[in-house]
Write a protein that holds these residues in place. Structure first.
Motif, PDB file in Angstrom:
ATOM      1  N   GLN A 317      20.865 -22.481  -2.169  1.00  0.00           N
ATOM      2  CA  GLN A 317      21.026 -23.025  -0.685  1.00  0.00           C
ATOM      3  C   GLN A 317      21.005 -22.188   0.467  1.00  0.00           C
ATOM      4  OE1 GLN A 317      24.356 -25.852  -1.260  1.00  0.00           O
ATOM      5  NE2 GLN A 317      23.425 -26.631  -2.988  1.00  0.00           N
ATOM      6  N   ASP A 345      18.838 -31.058   1.529  1.00  0.00           N
ATOM      7  CA  ASP A 345      19.634 -32.383   1.106  1.00  0.00           C
ATOM      8  C   ASP A 345      20.034 -32.554  -0.192  1.00  0.00           C
ATOM      9  OD1 ASP A 345      20.547 -32.422   3.793  1.00  0.00           O
ATOM     10  OD2 ASP A 345      18.742 -33.852   3.995  1.00  0.00           O
ATOM     11  N   HIS A 348      22.061 -30.353  -2.060  1.00  0.00           N
ATOM     12  CA  HIS A 348      23.571 -30.618  -1.993  1.00  0.00           C
ATOM     13  C   HIS A 348      24.278 -31.814  -2.482  1.00  0.00           C
ATOM     14  CE1 HIS A 348      24.249 -27.540   1.032  1.00  0.00           C
ATOM     15  NE2 HIS A 348      23.117 -27.794   1.843  1.00  0.00           N
ATOM     16  N   CYS A 351      24.806 -31.083  -5.871  1.00  0.00           N
ATOM     17  CA  CYS A 351      26.321 -30.230  -6.050  1.00  0.00           C
ATOM     18  C   CYS A 351      27.406 -31.146  -6.166  1.00  0.00           C
ATOM     19  CB  CYS A 351      26.178 -29.193  -5.252  1.00  0.00           C
ATOM     20  SG  CYS A 351      25.309 -27.830  -5.499  1.00  0.00           S
ATOM     21  N   HIS A 360      30.748 -22.648  -2.387  1.00  0.00           N
ATOM     22  CA  HIS A 360      29.545 -22.491  -1.653  1.00  0.00           C
ATOM     23  C   HIS A 360      29.920 -22.125  -0.467  1.00  0.00           C
ATOM     24  CE1 HIS A 360      26.816 -25.547  -3.879  1.00  0.00           C
ATOM     25  NE2 HIS A 360      27.911 -25.841  -4.534  1.00  0.00           N
ATOM     26  N   HIS A 396      32.635 -28.413  -0.614  1.00  0.00           N
ATOM     27  CA  HIS A 396      31.303 -28.978  -0.610  1.00  0.00           C
ATOM     28  C   HIS A 396      31.320 -29.766   0.710  1.00  0.00           C
ATOM     29  CE1 HIS A 396      29.198 -28.512  -4.582  1.00  0.00           C
ATOM     30  NE2 HIS A 396      30.528 -28.163  -4.998  1.00  0.00           N
ATOM     31  N   ALA A 399      29.073 -28.571   3.595  1.00  0.00           N
ATOM     32  CA  ALA A 399      27.361 -28.401   3.554  1.00  0.00           C
ATOM     33  C   ALA A 399      27.057 -29.845   3.784  1.00  0.00           C
ATOM     34  CB  ALA A 399      27.077 -28.284   2.195  1.00  0.00           C
TER      35      ALA A 399
END
Ligand code: ZN
Ligand code: ZN
Length: 410
Positions: A317, A345, A348, A351, A360, A396, A399
């Motif tokens: 990423q 996208d 993300h 994840c 991250h 997360h 992000a």
């Protein structure tokens, strides 16, 4: 799940033949990387062994052209396998419990019959490879109990092996025209016939540029046909040959060949080799065209996908986010930034959906510029190791889309 335990080699010919048949069967539905992994696990065999068996079983450089031989007992096609002692054997797959037959004996018998009955189909100077021309006049070879018990079905009209007498530059030109016109099958045929005398897994480098370029094109077309295993030896041989003949790592044709190697490694599932190849490619593009050039950025985006596939989401990423930032700054009107943002996208989302526990950093936290020195990046991500920042764990949610779409100066 406990770690798989691998049985000790050597394998019996029947085990190899059955594994190859199972992998081919499964690959048709699930793709090759997953088929290799599944069959390896089910049989307690290393995936590396399965890949080696598959590569040999499907090589274009077999003693007799692929798909000509069938087992008289069961009707299955016969595949090439290598005995632990080194001898090449043919056995039907899946094996019907018949004895394998030495490949060299079958090759000699087929060559003799081709030279006896259709000598005009074998180009001058190629009589030692006469068996390779068997696919022209022969439709099927049924193999009995021994290598001399062969029943041949001849074609009424020999199949034209395209351009048997063409020179390599003529052949390359013709193949490019077929490929440009959308006839990939015909382009591959033209190249395969011209490269029949070469075994990319064993032979020395190409003696001339046309042959090396033909091998690179064959690899690219075979990869486009989704047969990465067959493409890989050609891709590697073409890249090594071009690098040697052009005496350069950065010549445009050498870089193009390296890109084929990288994509082929990725499609065979060897993500470490793919990451290394893409890192080299980034370095060579960067040193010749600059760190902001489109080929450099395209290779970075490809490396990011490989890192993500390999489970290194964080590095993937960061790399893709930096690539997007540079891309938008250097090429504001280029259409590639939209698919790259969509890919970021998706990374993300994966994840978050899979609840990964790795730390991250936010994607909009733009990092240092790509390494432009001639030295290999120590961590193989295309960035100088001394430019890397220490990891900062974050949630997360950081992000999310807010902020990442803001133009940022790298
Ligand atoms: Zn059989
Ligand atoms: Zn992740």
């Amino acid at each position: 799940m406990s770690a798989p335990t691998f049985q000790a080699a050597p394998w019996s010919a029947a085990v190899v033949a059955d594994a190859v048949a199972a992998t081919l069967d499964r690959a048709a539905e699930h793709g090759l990387p997953r088929a290799v992994a599944d069959v390896a696990r089910a049989n307690g065999v290393s995936p590396v062994s399965i890949t080696e068996w598959m590569t040999l079983a499907r090589t274009d450089e077999a003693p007799v052209p692929p798909d000509l031989l069938s087992c008289r007992a069961c009707g299955h096609g016969m595949i090439l396998i290598q005995h632990p002692g080194g001898a090449l054997l043919y056995l039907c797959a899946p094996s019907c419990a018949r004895a394998p037959v030495p490949a060299e004996s079958i090759r000699a018998a087929v060559a003799a019959v081709v030279l006896h009955r259709t000598p005009h189909l074998v180009p001058a100077g190629r009589t030692t490879q006469a068996a390779l021309y068997a696919a022209g006049p022969i439709h099927r070879i049924s193999v009995g109990a021994t290598a001399t018990d062969l029943r041949l079905t001849w074609r009424t009209v020999p199949r034209q092996l395209d351009g048997r007498l063409a020179t390599m530059p003529q052949r390359l030109d013709r193949a490019r025209r077929y490929a440009d016109g959308g006839d990939r099958t015909r382009a591959i045929d033209v190249l395969r016939v011209g490269l029949m005398h070469i075994n990319p897994a064993r032979d020395k480098l190409a003696a001339d540029l046309a042959t090396a370029s033909a091998a690179a094109l064959l690899a690219a077309l075979t990869l486009a046909d989704r047969d990465a295993l067959a493409a890989l030896p050609w891709a590697r041989w073409a890249h090594r040959s071009l690098r040697h003949l052009l005496r350069s790592h950065t010549h445009v044709e050498v870089r193009a060949a390296l890109r084929i190697v990288a994509a082929t490694e990725r499609d065979t599932g060897d993500l470490t080799a793919a990451a290394n190849a893409y890192s080299d490619l980034i370095r060579h593009h960067s040193s010749t065209e600059g760190p902001d050039a489109l080929p450099t950025l395209a290779a970075q985006a490809a490396l990011a996908h490989v890192l993500q596939q390999a489970g290194d989401c964080e590095a993937a990423q960061q790399l893709l986010a930096r690539t997007i930032t540079t891309h938008r700054r250097a090429h504001p009107w280029h259409p590639a930034s939209t698919p790259m943002m969509q890919a970021l996208d998706r990374m993300h989302t994966t994840c978050v959906d899979q609840d990964h526990s790795h730390p991250h950093r936010p994607a909009h936290n733009v990092g240092p510029p790509p390494c432009t020195t001639a030295e290999p990046a120590a961590d193989r991500t295309g960035y100088c190791s001394d430019q890397r920042r220490p990891r900062r764990p974050h949630r997360h949610a950081d992000a999310g889309t807010t902020g990442r779409r803001q133009p940022t100066e790298g």
